[in-house]
Scaffold this motif. Structure first.
Motif, PDB file in Angstrom:
ATOM      1  N   PRO A  87       0.803  -1.229   0.000  1.00 18.66           N
ATOM      2  CA  PRO A  87       0.000   0.000   0.000  1.00 18.66           C
ATOM      3  C   PRO A  87       0.838   1.282   0.000  1.00 18.66           C
ATOM      4  CG  PRO A  87      -0.916  -1.565   1.551  1.00 18.66           C
ATOM      5  CD  PRO A  87       0.379  -2.146   1.060  1.00 18.66           C
ATOM      6  N   SER A  88       1.973   1.283   0.712  1.00 22.06           N
ATOM      7  CA  SER A  88       2.843   2.470   0.719  1.00 22.06           C
ATOM      8  C   SER A  88       3.427   2.723  -0.664  1.00 22.06           C
ATOM      9  CB  SER A  88       3.980   2.295   1.724  1.00 22.06           C
ATOM     10  OG  SER A  88       3.445   2.210   3.019  1.00 22.06           O
ATOM     11  N   THR A  89       3.808   1.651  -1.337  1.00 25.59           N
ATOM     12  CA  THR A  89       4.334   1.768  -2.696  1.00 25.59           C
ATOM     13  C   THR A  89       3.254   2.307  -3.628  1.00 25.59           C
ATOM     14  OG1 THR A  89       5.805  -0.103  -2.301  1.00 25.59           O
ATOM     15  CG2 THR A  89       5.396   0.498  -4.611  1.00 25.59           C
ATOM     16  N   LEU A  90       2.022   1.813  -3.458  1.00 19.54           N
ATOM     17  CA  LEU A  90       0.912   2.280  -4.289  1.00 19.54           C
ATOM     18  C   LEU A  90       0.678   3.773  -4.063  1.00 19.54           C
ATOM     19  CD1 LEU A  90      -1.455   1.894  -6.221  1.00 19.54           C
ATOM     20  CD2 LEU A  90      -2.817   1.134  -4.261  1.00 19.54           C
ATOM     21  N   ARG A  91       0.647   4.212  -2.810  1.00 17.31           N
ATOM     22  CA  ARG A  91       0.427   5.639  -2.531  1.00 17.31           C
ATOM     23  C   ARG A  91       1.533   6.495  -3.141  1.00 17.31           C
ATOM     24  NH1 ARG A  91      -0.575   3.509   2.513  1.00 17.31           N
ATOM     25  NH2 ARG A  91      -2.776   3.278   2.962  1.00 17.31           N
ATOM     26  N   ALA A  92       2.779   6.045  -3.015  1.00 15.75           N
ATOM     27  CA  ALA A  92       3.903   6.801  -3.589  1.00 15.75           C
ATOM     28  C   ALA A  92       3.771   6.885  -5.105  1.00 15.75           C
ATOM     29  CB  ALA A  92       5.223   6.137  -3.211  1.00 15.75           C
ATOM     30  N   ARG A  93       3.387   5.796  -5.715  1.00 17.40           N
ATOM     31  CA  ARG A  93       3.220   5.789  -7.174  1.00 17.40           C
ATOM     32  C   ARG A  93       2.059   6.687  -7.588  1.00 17.40           C
ATOM     33  NH1 ARG A  93       4.150   0.072  -9.498  1.00 17.40           N
ATOM     34  NH2 ARG A  93       6.122   0.559  -8.522  1.00 17.40           N
ATOM     35  N   MET A  94       0.972   6.659  -6.812  1.00 16.62           N
ATOM     36  CA  MET A  94      -0.174   7.514  -7.109  1.00 16.62           C
ATOM     37  C   MET A  94       0.209   8.981  -7.003  1.00 16.62           C
ATOM     38  SD  MET A  94      -3.065   5.249  -5.190  1.00 16.62           S
ATOM     39  CE  MET A  94      -4.403   6.388  -5.394  1.00 16.62           C
ATOM     40  N   ASN A  95       1.003   9.323  -5.981  1.00 13.30           N
ATOM     41  CA  ASN A  95       1.473  10.704  -5.842  1.00 13.30           C
ATOM     42  C   ASN A  95       2.319  11.103  -7.045  1.00 13.30           C
ATOM     43  OD1 ASN A  95       0.243  11.256  -3.368  1.00 13.30           O
ATOM     44  ND2 ASN A  95       1.963  10.448  -2.203  1.00 13.30           N
ATOM     45  N   LYS A  96       3.224  10.231  -7.449  1.00  8.80           N
ATOM     46  CA  LYS A  96       4.100  10.508  -8.589  1.00  8.80           C
ATOM     47  C   LYS A  96       3.294  10.713  -9.872  1.00  8.80           C
ATOM     48  CE  LYS A  96       7.597   8.406 -11.495  1.00  8.80           C
ATOM     49  NZ  LYS A  96       7.214   7.477 -12.518  1.00  8.80           N
ATOM     50  N   LEU A  97       2.242   9.904 -10.039  1.00 10.83           N
ATOM     51  CA  LEU A  97       1.435   9.944 -11.257  1.00 10.83           C
ATOM     52  C   LEU A  97       0.321  10.982 -11.197  1.00 10.83           C
ATOM     53  CD1 LEU A  97       1.110   6.094 -11.795  1.00 10.83           C
ATOM     54  CD2 LEU A  97       2.596   7.662 -13.059  1.00 10.83           C
ATOM     55  N   GLY A  98       0.097  11.585 -10.028  1.00 10.46           N
ATOM     56  CA  GLY A  98      -0.960  12.586  -9.888  1.00 10.46           C
ATOM     57  C   GLY A  98      -2.346  11.984  -9.745  1.00 10.46           C
ATOM     58  N   VAL A  99      -2.416  10.717  -9.310  1.00 11.42           N
ATOM     59  CA  VAL A  99      -3.714  10.067  -9.090  1.00 11.42           C
ATOM     60  C   VAL A  99      -4.178  10.452  -7.696  1.00 11.42           C
ATOM     61  CG1 VAL A  99      -4.931   7.864  -8.887  1.00 11.42           C
ATOM     62  CG2 VAL A  99      -3.126   8.139 -10.611  1.00 11.42           C
ATOM     63  N   LYS A 100      -5.338  11.090  -7.610  1.00  8.97           N
ATOM     64  CA  LYS A 100      -5.850  11.558  -6.326  1.00  8.97           C
ATOM     65  C   LYS A 100      -6.517  10.404  -5.579  1.00  8.97           C
ATOM     66  CE  LYS A 100      -6.683  16.294  -7.865  1.00  8.97           C
ATOM     67  NZ  LYS A 100      -5.372  16.740  -7.559  1.00  8.97           N
ATOM     68  N   TYR A 101      -6.381  10.457  -4.244  1.00  8.99           N
ATOM     69  CA  TYR A 101      -6.993   9.440  -3.402  1.00  8.99           C
ATOM     70  C   TYR A 101      -7.317  10.057  -2.055  1.00  8.99           C
ATOM     71  CZ  TYR A 101      -2.348   9.090  -1.323  1.00  8.99           C
ATOM     72  OH  TYR A 101      -1.155   9.375  -0.705  1.00  8.99           O
ATOM     73  N   GLY A 102      -8.125   9.371  -1.286  1.00  6.66           N
ATOM     74  CA  GLY A 102      -8.486   9.856   0.047  1.00  6.66           C
ATOM     75  C   GLY A 102      -9.231  11.174  -0.009  1.00  6.66           C
ATOM     76  N   ARG A 103      -8.909  12.056   0.903  1.00  2.32           N
ATOM     77  CA  ARG A 103      -9.599  13.349   0.976  1.00  2.32           C
ATOM     78  C   ARG A 103      -9.329  14.211  -0.236  1.00  2.32           C
ATOM     79  NH1 ARG A 103      -8.463  14.404   7.305  1.00  2.32           N
ATOM     80  NH2 ARG A 103     -10.014  12.924   8.038  1.00  2.32           N
ATOM     81  N   ARG A 104      -8.168  14.010  -0.878  1.00  2.82           N
ATOM     82  CA  ARG A 104      -7.844  14.807  -2.072  1.00  2.82           C
ATOM     83  C   ARG A 104      -8.729  14.427  -3.258  1.00  2.82           C
ATOM     84  NH1 ARG A 104      -1.703  13.897  -2.779  1.00  2.82           N
ATOM     85  NH2 ARG A 104      -2.227  11.956  -1.789  1.00  2.82           N
ATOM     86  N   ALA A 105      -9.341  13.249  -3.205  1.00  2.00           N
ATOM     87  CA  ALA A 105     -10.170  12.794  -4.316  1.00  2.00           C
ATOM     88  C   ALA A 105     -11.614  13.261  -4.188  1.00  2.00           C
ATOM     89  CB  ALA A 105     -10.139  11.267  -4.401  1.00  2.00           C
ATOM     90  N   VAL A 106     -11.984  13.780  -3.011  1.00  2.00           N
ATOM     91  CA  VAL A 106     -13.368  14.209  -2.776  1.00  2.00           C
ATOM     92  C   VAL A 106     -13.587  15.548  -3.502  1.00  2.00           C
ATOM     93  CG1 VAL A 106     -15.051  14.885  -1.038  1.00  2.00           C
ATOM     94  CG2 VAL A 106     -13.443  13.038  -0.565  1.00  2.00           C
ATOM     95  N   PRO A 107     -14.622  15.615  -4.359  1.00  2.00           N
ATOM     96  CA  PRO A 107     -14.901  16.868  -5.056  1.00  2.00           C
ATOM     97  C   PRO A 107     -15.253  17.978  -4.077  1.00  2.00           C
ATOM     98  CG  PRO A 107     -16.242  15.066  -5.937  1.00  2.00           C
ATOM     99  CD  PRO A 107     -15.535  14.546  -4.729  1.00  2.00           C
ATOM    100  N   ASN A 108     -14.931  19.213  -4.433  1.00  2.00           N
ATOM    101  CA  ASN A 108     -15.189  20.367  -3.573  1.00  2.00           C
ATOM    102  C   ASN A 108     -16.675  20.657  -3.388  1.00  2.00           C
ATOM    103  OD1 ASN A 108     -12.468  20.833  -3.221  1.00  2.00           O
ATOM    104  ND2 ASN A 108     -12.333  22.196  -4.982  1.00  2.00           N
ATOM    105  N   ASP A 109     -17.523  20.192  -4.302  1.00  2.00           N
ATOM    106  CA  ASP A 109     -18.947  20.514  -4.215  1.00  2.00           C
ATOM    107  C   ASP A 109     -19.723  19.573  -3.288  1.00  2.00           C
ATOM    108  OD1 ASP A 109     -18.696  18.328  -5.865  1.00  2.00           O
ATOM    109  OD2 ASP A 109     -20.108  19.055  -7.375  1.00  2.00           O
ATOM    110  N   VAL A 110     -19.050  18.642  -2.629  1.00  2.00           N
ATOM    111  CA  VAL A 110     -19.725  17.742  -1.710  1.00  2.00           C
ATOM    112  C   VAL A 110     -19.861  18.454  -0.375  1.00  2.00           C
ATOM    113  CG1 VAL A 110     -19.559  15.566  -0.466  1.00  2.00           C
ATOM    114  CG2 VAL A 110     -18.803  15.695  -2.834  1.00  2.00           C
ATOM    115  N   GLU A 111     -21.092  18.469   0.154  1.00  2.00           N
ATOM    116  CA  GLU A 111     -21.347  19.172   1.407  1.00  2.00           C
ATOM    117  C   GLU A 111     -20.848  18.344   2.579  1.00  2.00           C
ATOM    118  OE1 GLU A 111     -25.365  20.407   1.956  1.00  2.00           O
ATOM    119  OE2 GLU A 111     -25.591  20.923  -0.147  1.00  2.00           O
ATOM    120  N   ASP A 112     -20.336  19.016   3.596  1.00  2.00           N
ATOM    121  CA  ASP A 112     -19.909  18.356   4.816  1.00  2.00           C
ATOM    122  C   ASP A 112     -21.125  18.220   5.724  1.00  2.00           C
ATOM    123  OD1 ASP A 112     -18.600  17.331   6.972  1.00  2.00           O
ATOM    124  OD2 ASP A 112     -17.429  19.138   7.423  1.00  2.00           O
ATOM    125  N   VAL A 113     -21.568  16.986   5.930  1.00  2.00           N
ATOM    126  CA  VAL A 113     -22.769  16.747   6.730  1.00  2.00           C
ATOM    127  C   VAL A 113     -22.423  16.337   8.157  1.00  2.00           C
ATOM    128  CG1 VAL A 113     -24.271  16.185   4.798  1.00  2.00           C
ATOM    129  CG2 VAL A 113     -22.921  14.392   5.879  1.00  2.00           C
TER     130      VAL A 113
END
Length: 75
Positions: free
Chosen positions: A47-73
């Motif tokens: 999983p750490s390798t995957l996250r590092a690769r995703m960062n390198k490739l610009g693939v968003k995940y986690g909180r960074r992947a949540v669109p800004n238009d989603v309301e915080d409930v």
């Protein structure tokens, strides 16, 4: 004579192909990266390798992947 229209032949390089594949597997797992049935397990990498690769490739995940238009409930 006009040239035929360009067809989408997929990713142009290895990084684009890898990012596309990771994104598709992430969608399949509902965004889960680690643990049983997670993206890392399905891809056969740590999983750490995957996250590092995703960062390198610009693939968003986690909180960074949540669109800004989603309301915080949670309030």
């Amino acid at each position: 004579e006009a040239s035929p229209p360009k067809q989408d032949c997929g990713p142009l390089n290895l990084d684009e192909a890898m990012a596309l594949h990771i994104t598709n597997v992430l969608k399949k797992t509902g965004g889960k990266i680690h643990g049983p049935g997670g993206t890392a397990e399905l891809l056969g990498i740590n999983p750490s390798t995957l996250r590092a690769r995703m960062n390198k490739l610009g693939v968003k995940y986690g909180r960074r992947a949540v669109p800004n238009d989603v309301e915080d409930v949670s309030q």
